[in-house]
Design an enzyme around this catalytic site. Sequence first.
Site, short mmCIF file in Angstrom:
data_model
loop_
_atom_site.label_atom_id
_atom_site.label_comp_id
_atom_site.label_asym_id
_atom_site.label_seq_id
_atom_site.Cartn_x
_atom_site.Cartn_y
_atom_site.Cartn_z
N GLU A 256 31.61 0.81 7.04
CA GLU A 256 31.77 2.15 7.07
C GLU A 256 30.26 2.86 6.84
O GLU A 256 29.85 2.68 5.52
CB GLU A 256 32.49 3.00 6.29
CG GLU A 256 33.99 2.64 6.64
CD GLU A 256 34.61 3.01 7.69
OE1 GLU A 256 34.25 3.70 8.45
OE2 GLU A 256 35.94 2.39 8.18
N CYS A 295 30.03 11.26 4.22
CA CYS A 295 29.74 10.73 5.44
C CYS A 295 30.36 11.43 6.91
O CYS A 295 29.67 11.05 7.69
CB CYS A 295 30.38 9.51 5.24
SG CYS A 295 32.06 9.31 4.89
P1 NAP Z 1 24.04 2.02 -0.35
O1 NAP Z 1 22.73 1.96 -0.99
O2 NAP Z 1 24.16 1.18 0.95
O3 NAP Z 1 25.27 1.54 -1.21
C1 NAP Z 1 26.32 1.29 -1.03
C2 NAP Z 1 26.82 0.16 -1.94
O4 NAP Z 1 26.42 -1.11 -1.50
C3 NAP Z 1 26.52 0.50 -3.22
O5 NAP Z 1 27.92 -0.07 -4.07
C4 NAP Z 1 25.77 -0.40 -3.67
O6 NAP Z 1 25.62 -0.99 -4.89
C5 NAP Z 1 25.98 -1.63 -2.61
N1 NAP Z 1 24.71 -2.79 -2.18
C6 NAP Z 1 23.70 -2.33 -2.24
N2 NAP Z 1 22.85 -3.40 -1.90
C7 NAP Z 1 23.70 -4.33 -1.60
C8 NAP Z 1 23.61 -5.60 -1.08
N3 NAP Z 1 22.28 -6.35 -0.82
N4 NAP Z 1 24.82 -6.53 -1.04
C9 NAP Z 1 25.76 -5.87 -1.21
N5 NAP Z 1 26.17 -4.67 -1.67
C10 NAP Z 1 25.04 -3.84 -1.87
O7 NAP Z 1 24.52 3.34 -0.04
P2 NAP Z 1 24.85 4.72 -0.71
O8 NAP Z 1 23.53 5.28 -0.85
O9 NAP Z 1 25.52 4.31 -2.00
O10 NAP Z 1 25.57 5.46 0.16
C11 NAP Z 1 25.01 6.52 1.18
C12 NAP Z 1 25.22 6.20 2.59
O11 NAP Z 1 26.74 5.99 2.74
C13 NAP Z 1 25.08 7.27 3.45
O12 NAP Z 1 24.37 6.96 4.38
C14 NAP Z 1 26.45 7.78 4.01
O13 NAP Z 1 26.55 8.07 5.35
C15 NAP Z 1 27.33 6.45 3.96
N6 NAP Z 1 28.47 6.62 3.56
C16 NAP Z 1 29.49 6.28 4.45
C17 NAP Z 1 30.78 6.59 4.42
C18 NAP Z 1 31.55 6.22 5.39
O14 NAP Z 1 33.05 6.20 5.01
N7 NAP Z 1 31.36 5.86 6.60
C19 NAP Z 1 31.17 7.01 3.18
C20 NAP Z 1 30.22 7.30 2.04
C21 NAP Z 1 29.10 7.19 2.48
P3 NAP Z 1 24.73 -0.32 -6.26
O15 NAP Z 1 25.04 0.95 -6.09
O16 NAP Z 1 24.68 -1.08 -7.43
O17 NAP Z 1 23.34 -0.64 -5.58
#
Ligand code: NAP
Length: 513
Positions: A256, A295
């Site tokens: 997502e 999101c």
């Molecule tokens: P993110 O930086 O991609 O992080 C998301 C999750 O992934 C965190 O738990 C992060 O852990 C983990 N992560 C980071 N690097 C990783 C890797 N190499 N391997 C596995 N996991 C890893 O995103 P975010 O900043 O938290 O969220 C913002 C984005 O999420 C926005 O673009 C938004 O649109 C999207 N979003 C989408 C939805 C949906 O349902 N479609 C819902 C909410 C948000 P750490 O925090 O420990 O780095």
Amino acid sequence: MLELKSYLQDEWQSGSGDGATLFNPANGEAIARASTTGLDLGAALSFARKEGGPALRELSFAQRGEILTGLSKAIHSHRSELLEISTLNTGTTLKDSKFDIDGATGTLAAYGALGAELGERTFLLDGDGLQVGRSPRFHGQHIQVPLRGVAIHINAFNFPAWGFAEKLACSFLAGMPALTKPATGTSLPSHRIAEIVVDSGLCPAGSWSFLCGSVGDLLSHTTAQDVVAFTGSAQTARKIRSQDRIVEQSVRVNAEADSLNAMVIGPDVEPGSDTWDLFIRELTREITQKSGQKCTATRRVFLPPNLIDPAVEALRESLAEFPAGLPTDDSVRMGPLSTPDQYPDVVEGLRQLAGVAEIAIGSIPDGDGANGALIEPVVFVCKDPARASLVHELEVFGPCCTLMPYSGDPIQGGEMVARANGCLVATSYSDDLSFCRELLFELAPWNGRVLLGSKRIAEHSTGPGIVLPQLVHGGPGRAGGGLELGGLRGLKLYMQTCAVQGSRPMIEKILDA
Ligand code: NAP
């Protein structure tokens, strides 16, 4: 400072070293630390597969549903405390904190009720049995059985409670043990929920694990029977999908990701009408709820050219009610961004949008966000959306949106929405049936959900931003290509569909079909 632990192999474990620091985004104060360094994540997954999997698979859907109902009640009984923690760590106002916490308990309860409906079975029959040879004796029946691995849930920062619950509800009911990994920066509410879940004693041994802090080498221990359900940025989704281990083992990955959700306003909608007021009310909520950090928030709005100025005027009035402020002040209706480090990213995103669109409401902040990541709503108008590709590509994760003209033709409106290459949700506002029909079939291939806003539902609509457990959540392309929730549909990710062929009496006896 508070040290957040992980719950692995049915015990609380601490990582070594300093780990990451969690902040209060309203004032930039450090509030906790989380480290996963040195934790044996391979052993944690093996334990969950060996202990938690069999224990859950032995239970019927009704019994798994009872666990979910129990978890919903246990978490709800700590509601006030969780709302406070949520405000402290994510900067949300009381109302926005409720959105996350109550969303979590509501989703667990909904899947608890679904478990009761599914009853005493431990697997699902998928459709009716079929005659597959010349004789009716040679029979076929599809079944769905829980996978034998672990459901690894990696969540985004913006829904530390709901994100945990919506994923857990589906995997538990399907019969798969889970490991929840919240985004580290806002993991304080998730950590408190983890304590509540563990203290409730409701989850069978090994069936639920919690990893608080960086993901470490977790994914290098995955196997073909595991599932990774990820919510976050498209960039991280790509990294996960392309990891050698994930590719080699064909590990199922559900993503997502980002989404530039849209609204399309029909030419029949007149300013001041019920449908217009619904549009303005819902767009205002999309811009300001959780400071635009959803999101599902609407980023792009397409209107017939003559409706752009009236929309700017109406939004100017409605957004004036939402100045950004400290969430501890009861009169404040929009808090700061969830973590201080997002402030420069949002400001930079606004600057980039200002390169292709005019600012109609608000301004680009000039502070550094060090004393509170507060951003006021910004509304852009982009006069040439066919050329300005950036407005369809850049997701600025804050309280902003861009208004754009289109001809009023539903085909052209749908084509504009599709320029973002796949979204979680699109909304139309119109009372014209033929406009809605044409637009719906333009929108549906590109969006996981379509809300048809009209005067008939003006009093009932929950708006595009709220994800309901009964309806699917996810979208194609840029939005990640995933599918979660949607009642029974949400279980499929965690189950193997198997076609069973053989003698009809034997199949019917074995499957009790
Ligand atoms: P993110 O930086 O991609 O992080 C998301 C999750 O992934 C965190 O738990 C992060 O852990 C983990 N992560 C980071 N690097 C990783 C890797 N190499 N391997 C596995 N996991 C890893 O995103 P975010 O900043 O938290 O969220 C913002 C984005 O999420 C926005 O673009 C938004 O649109 C999207 N979003 C989408 C939805 C949906 O349902 N479609 C819902 C909410 C948000 P750490 O925090 O420990 O780095």
